[in-house]
Design a protein around this motif. Structure first.
Motif, PDB file in Angstrom:
ATOM      1  N   GLU A 138     -39.426  33.990 -45.576  1.00 16.11           N
ATOM      2  CA  GLU A 138     -40.032  33.261 -44.520  1.00 16.11           C
ATOM      3  C   GLU A 138     -39.278  32.809 -43.432  1.00 16.11           C
ATOM      4  O   GLU A 138     -39.344  33.793 -42.263  1.00 16.11           O
ATOM      5  CB  GLU A 138     -40.343  31.621 -44.941  1.00 16.11           C
ATOM      6  CG  GLU A 138     -41.538  30.602 -43.973  1.00 16.11           C
ATOM      7  CD  GLU A 138     -41.662  29.539 -44.199  1.00 16.11           C
ATOM      8  OE1 GLU A 138     -41.565  29.117 -45.312  1.00 16.11           O
ATOM      9  OE2 GLU A 138     -41.458  28.782 -42.857  1.00 16.11           O
ATOM     10  N   ARG A 139     -37.205  32.979 -43.756  1.00 14.99           N
ATOM     11  CA  ARG A 139     -36.302  32.662 -42.813  1.00 14.99           C
ATOM     12  C   ARG A 139     -36.477  34.497 -42.691  1.00 14.99           C
ATOM     13  O   ARG A 139     -36.716  34.142 -40.905  1.00 14.99           O
ATOM     14  CB  ARG A 139     -34.974  32.609 -43.397  1.00 14.99           C
ATOM     15  CG  ARG A 139     -33.829  32.045 -42.127  1.00 14.99           C
ATOM     16  CD  ARG A 139     -32.493  32.362 -42.927  1.00 14.99           C
ATOM     17  NE  ARG A 139     -32.348  32.875 -43.551  1.00 14.99           N
ATOM     18  CZ  ARG A 139     -31.901  34.615 -43.099  1.00 14.99           C
ATOM     19  NH1 ARG A 139     -31.672  34.406 -41.873  1.00 14.99           N
ATOM     20  NH2 ARG A 139     -32.000  35.217 -43.956  1.00 14.99           N
ATOM     21  N   LYS A 177     -48.576  32.588 -43.684  1.00 19.74           N
ATOM     22  CA  LYS A 177     -48.058  31.370 -43.107  1.00 19.74           C
ATOM     23  C   LYS A 177     -47.493  31.836 -41.856  1.00 19.74           C
ATOM     24  O   LYS A 177     -47.610  31.127 -40.700  1.00 19.74           O
ATOM     25  CB  LYS A 177     -47.099  30.768 -43.812  1.00 19.74           C
ATOM     26  CG  LYS A 177     -46.784  29.560 -43.122  1.00 19.74           C
ATOM     27  CD  LYS A 177     -45.080  29.326 -43.980  1.00 19.74           C
ATOM     28  CE  LYS A 177     -45.551  27.496 -43.471  1.00 19.74           C
ATOM     29  NZ  LYS A 177     -43.628  27.314 -44.362  1.00 19.74           N
ATOM     30  N   VAL A 178     -46.380  32.632 -41.544  1.00 24.71           N
ATOM     31  CA  VAL A 178     -45.589  32.772 -40.376  1.00 24.71           C
ATOM     32  C   VAL A 178     -46.205  33.719 -39.375  1.00 24.71           C
ATOM     33  O   VAL A 178     -46.590  33.601 -38.398  1.00 24.71           O
ATOM     34  CB  VAL A 178     -44.244  34.031 -40.811  1.00 24.71           C
ATOM     35  CG1 VAL A 178     -43.840  34.192 -40.022  1.00 24.71           C
ATOM     36  CG2 VAL A 178     -43.259  33.592 -42.400  1.00 24.71           C
ATOM     37  N   LYS A 229     -38.937  31.129 -49.742  1.00 26.70           N
ATOM     38  CA  LYS A 229     -38.051  30.423 -48.337  1.00 26.70           C
ATOM     39  C   LYS A 229     -36.927  31.486 -47.673  1.00 26.70           C
ATOM     40  O   LYS A 229     -37.110  31.144 -46.484  1.00 26.70           O
ATOM     41  CB  LYS A 229     -37.311  29.111 -48.731  1.00 26.70           C
ATOM     42  CG  LYS A 229     -37.487  27.948 -47.672  1.00 26.70           C
ATOM     43  CD  LYS A 229     -38.637  27.571 -47.384  1.00 26.70           C
ATOM     44  CE  LYS A 229     -38.703  26.304 -46.093  1.00 26.70           C
ATOM     45  NZ  LYS A 229     -39.672  26.152 -45.892  1.00 26.70           N
ATOM     46  N   ALA A 289     -38.666  36.331 -42.042  1.00 26.63           N
ATOM     47  CA  ALA A 289     -40.037  37.301 -41.415  1.00 26.63           C
ATOM     48  C   ALA A 289     -40.210  36.376 -39.665  1.00 26.63           C
ATOM     49  O   ALA A 289     -40.482  37.207 -38.873  1.00 26.63           O
ATOM     50  CB  ALA A 289     -41.016  37.074 -41.919  1.00 26.63           C
ATOM     51  N   GLU A 290     -39.795  35.232 -39.603  1.00 25.99           N
ATOM     52  CA  GLU A 290     -39.372  34.875 -38.434  1.00 25.99           C
ATOM     53  C   GLU A 290     -38.022  35.452 -37.786  1.00 25.99           C
ATOM     54  O   GLU A 290     -38.406  35.281 -35.852  1.00 25.99           O
ATOM     55  CB  GLU A 290     -38.418  33.095 -38.721  1.00 25.99           C
ATOM     56  CG  GLU A 290     -40.274  32.556 -38.915  1.00 25.99           C
ATOM     57  CD  GLU A 290     -39.734  30.664 -39.703  1.00 25.99           C
ATOM     58  OE1 GLU A 290     -38.621  30.956 -39.941  1.00 25.99           O
ATOM     59  OE2 GLU A 290     -41.311  30.212 -39.969  1.00 25.99           O
ATOM     60  N   VAL A 340     -46.400  34.112 -48.081  1.00 30.02           N
ATOM     61  CA  VAL A 340     -45.053  33.698 -47.357  1.00 30.02           C
ATOM     62  C   VAL A 340     -45.668  34.133 -45.744  1.00 30.02           C
ATOM     63  O   VAL A 340     -45.730  33.885 -44.142  1.00 30.02           O
ATOM     64  CB  VAL A 340     -43.938  33.611 -47.676  1.00 30.02           C
ATOM     65  CG1 VAL A 340     -43.153  33.895 -46.029  1.00 30.02           C
ATOM     66  CG2 VAL A 340     -43.901  33.789 -48.917  1.00 30.02           C
ATOM     67  N   PHE A 341     -46.179  35.877 -45.728  1.00 32.05           N
ATOM     68  CA  PHE A 341     -46.146  36.364 -44.763  1.00 32.05           C
ATOM     69  C   PHE A 341     -48.041  35.653 -43.591  1.00 32.05           C
ATOM     70  O   PHE A 341     -47.240  35.612 -42.654  1.00 32.05           O
ATOM     71  CB  PHE A 341     -46.436  38.535 -44.602  1.00 32.05           C
ATOM     72  CG  PHE A 341     -45.758  38.559 -45.336  1.00 32.05           C
ATOM     73  CD1 PHE A 341     -44.264  38.171 -44.812  1.00 32.05           C
ATOM     74  CD2 PHE A 341     -45.481  39.768 -46.626  1.00 32.05           C
ATOM     75  CE1 PHE A 341     -43.406  39.624 -45.514  1.00 32.05           C
ATOM     76  CE2 PHE A 341     -44.616  40.531 -46.518  1.00 32.05           C
ATOM     77  CZ  PHE A 341     -43.689  39.509 -46.181  1.00 32.05           C
TER      78      PHE A 341
END
Length: 557
Positions: free
Chosen positions: A515-516, A547-548, A512, A518-519, A544-545
């Protein structure tokens, strides 16, 4: 002899002895040209250097000095040979570890890690899309545990250099090596890790991308800037022309498109405010050595000169000593033939020689059986011995840049340089490499060059011994190596055990957090190091990558 007298003497020779020698049969080709299409004259003289405005200090200089035409180091190979490497990896980490130990015992001085295709595109070995590919063209690395096994009994500071062929997953590879160095209690100051990390060329030529070009550029440059600040001894990016060439480009396109990509990466780093003098010296270039011997040697000389002069101008570099790079040469797999495979030993020898005379810092010879399979132990040993024979028995490493000053080689170097600049201007006009990729410019140029080369082979304008001439009625069979068949099952079991035994709640929280980050815009490496230490798998992180940033689909063809 003055210029006018020399010109007159040359004309008399061309009209006299040369024309007389051809009487009755003519030249054996309608036109002589390099593989890239540059015309070749019957003979070269000092007049050719005058015609191109050759200046010793500006165009050649001394080894280890700007513009580095004669090589990166002032000492050449007189203090040490290049790094002897073999591209290696298959099966699971245990099997690949055995091959690495075998090669190190035989005198290999570096270790190069070939990853299998599922690892390269960021999926775990138990992903449905990985079926049939686990451990086939490289070793499967799903988690830090695989890397720990891969280097079991091989301290990271034992090889002169460790090379990691990771591009879209380079961030995770870097994180795993940082974690492994801690586990082995080896300082990163005492090791040299060279990471490929040239993801843009994946969109141009190779296809193992994961996310779109823009986010991929961010991830690649995070590796560069993190290493510059934390692991200055490591080489965080290797600009790759090799795969561009292997997909059918000319030698000129190979270095032109590589340089265009290098500028795109460095522009990105520059915009972030990093000191270019800190970043540029840690770049490497990974290039193909093909069969057009003199064009290949000239290509490497042109690349060094262009690299230093273009970057000096682009970033107003004052300390010109930072404008060299490690040249990594790999003989051309595409030049190997399935027909009469023993002939490949000769091809690899010639290509190795061109790589050495081109001034490489590392050399990877192909093995003679690579048109069939992952190299057998016997074939890879012959390939290693090939470069050892060149190093110790031929004397070509005893003086620095022995072809420097050759009328032909210097003329060819200038010709390549001129054509590369023309290509770079086109890419700039299109808005840079990422834009040119999205416009399919590189892909279409390479496809056209590849089509021309194939036509030349099919029309026998270009002879490939054993393929379109000098064919045998019966081929002599060779041993074909087959990777272990149970690799996928072993990887599946290992992944199941890891997921059962790790702290899954912690892993979930770390994913998680990835993800934060990466954003946002923070560097991704620190959180990835924590994730891999806790045995988050490569596939879980890459999900995760995806998804972002989303995925990417090729649109060129």
């Amino acid at each position: 002899m003055g210029k006018r007298d020399l010109k007159a003497a040359q004309d008399r020779w061309l009209e006299g002895p040369y024309r007389e020698g051809l009487r009755g049969r003519g030249e054996r080709k309608k036109a002589f040209a390099t593989q890239s299409g540059l015309p070749i004259k019957p003979v070269y003289t000092p007049l050719d250097l005058e015609d191109i405005g050759f200046d010793y200090r500006e165009d050649l200089g001394f080894p280890g000095q700007y513009p580095f035409t004669r090589g990166k180091d002032a000492t050449g190979y007189r203090d040490n040979f290049w790094i002897f490497q073999q591209y290696a990896g298959f099966g699971d980490a245990e099997e690949a570890n055995k091959r690495y130990r075998f090669l190190l015992e035989k005198g290999q001085t570096g270790v190069s890690i070939a990853l299998d295709l599922p690892t390269q595109i960021g999926i775990d070995s138990d992903h449905p899309l990985a079926e049939g590919e686990v451990g086939k063209v490289g070793v499967a690395i799903d988690s830090l545990e695989d890397l720990e096994i891969l280097f079991s009994g091989i301290p990271l500071n034992k090889p002169r250099q460790i090379s990691l062929v990771a591009n879209s997953v380079a961030l995770i590879g870097l994180a795993m090596f940082i974690a492994l160095a801690e586990k082995q209690k080896v300082s990163t100051q005492d090791t040299i890790l060279r990471i490929q990390n040239d993801v843009l060329k994946e969109f141009i030529a190779r296809g193992t991308y994961m996310c779109p070009p823009g986010p991929s550029l961010r991830m690649a440059t995070d590796v560069v800037t993190y290493c510059a600040e934390n692991h200055p001894n490591w080489l965080p990016m290797t600009i790759c022309g090799y795969h561009i060439r292997e997909s059918g480009s000319t030698a000129i396109q190979e270095i032109a498109f590589s340089l265009a990509n290098a500028m795109e990466y460095m522009d990105h780093v520059h915009r972030k405010g990093f000191a270019m003098e800190k970043v540029l010296p840690k770049l490497s270039a990974f290039m193909s050595v093909n069969m057009d011997f003199f064009e290949e040697v000239a290509k490497f000389r042109a690349l060094r000169r262009l690299w230093s002069t273009l970057f000096a101008q682009r970033y107003a570099i004052q300390d010109l000593s930072v404008l060299n790079f490690n040249l990594v040469n790999f003989t051309a797999g595409s030049s190997l033939t399935a027909q009469q495979p023993m002939n490949n030993i000769v091809r690899v020898t010639i290509e190795c020689l061109a790589g050495v005379l081109g001034g490489c810092q590392s050399l990877f010879p192909c093995s003679m059986d690579e048109a069939y399979c992952t190299p057998s132990e016997q074939a890879v040993n012959v390939a290693l011995r090939t470069q050892q024979i060149i190093a110790h028995e031929t004397g070509v490493a005893d003086t620095i840049d022995p072809l420097g000053g050759s009328y032909y080689v210097e003329s060819l170097t200038k010709g390549i340089e001129t054509e590369v600049i023309r290509y770079l201007a086109e890419v700039e006009q299109r808005g840079g490499s990422v834009k040119a990729i999205e416009q399919n410019y590189f892909q279409e140029e390479i496809a056209e060059a590849s089509y021309r080369l194939q036509n030349e082979i099919e029309n026998r304008e270009r002879v490939i011994v054993g393929v379109n001439e000098y064919r045998e009625k019966e081929e002599t069979p060779i041993e074909v190596f087959k990777p272990p068949r149970d690799t996928a099952e072993k990887q599946h079991s290992k992944l199941k055990r890891i997921r059962e035994n790790r702290n899954n709640s912690k892993v979930k929280g770390l994913l998680k957090e990835i993800e934060r980050v990466a954003e946002g815009e923070d560097n991704l490496v620190p959180i990835l190091v924590e994730a891999v230490k806790n045995y988050a798998t490569l596939g879980e992180i890459c999900d995760v990558f995806r998804k972002v940033y989303g995925g990417y689909e090729e649109t060129a063809f």
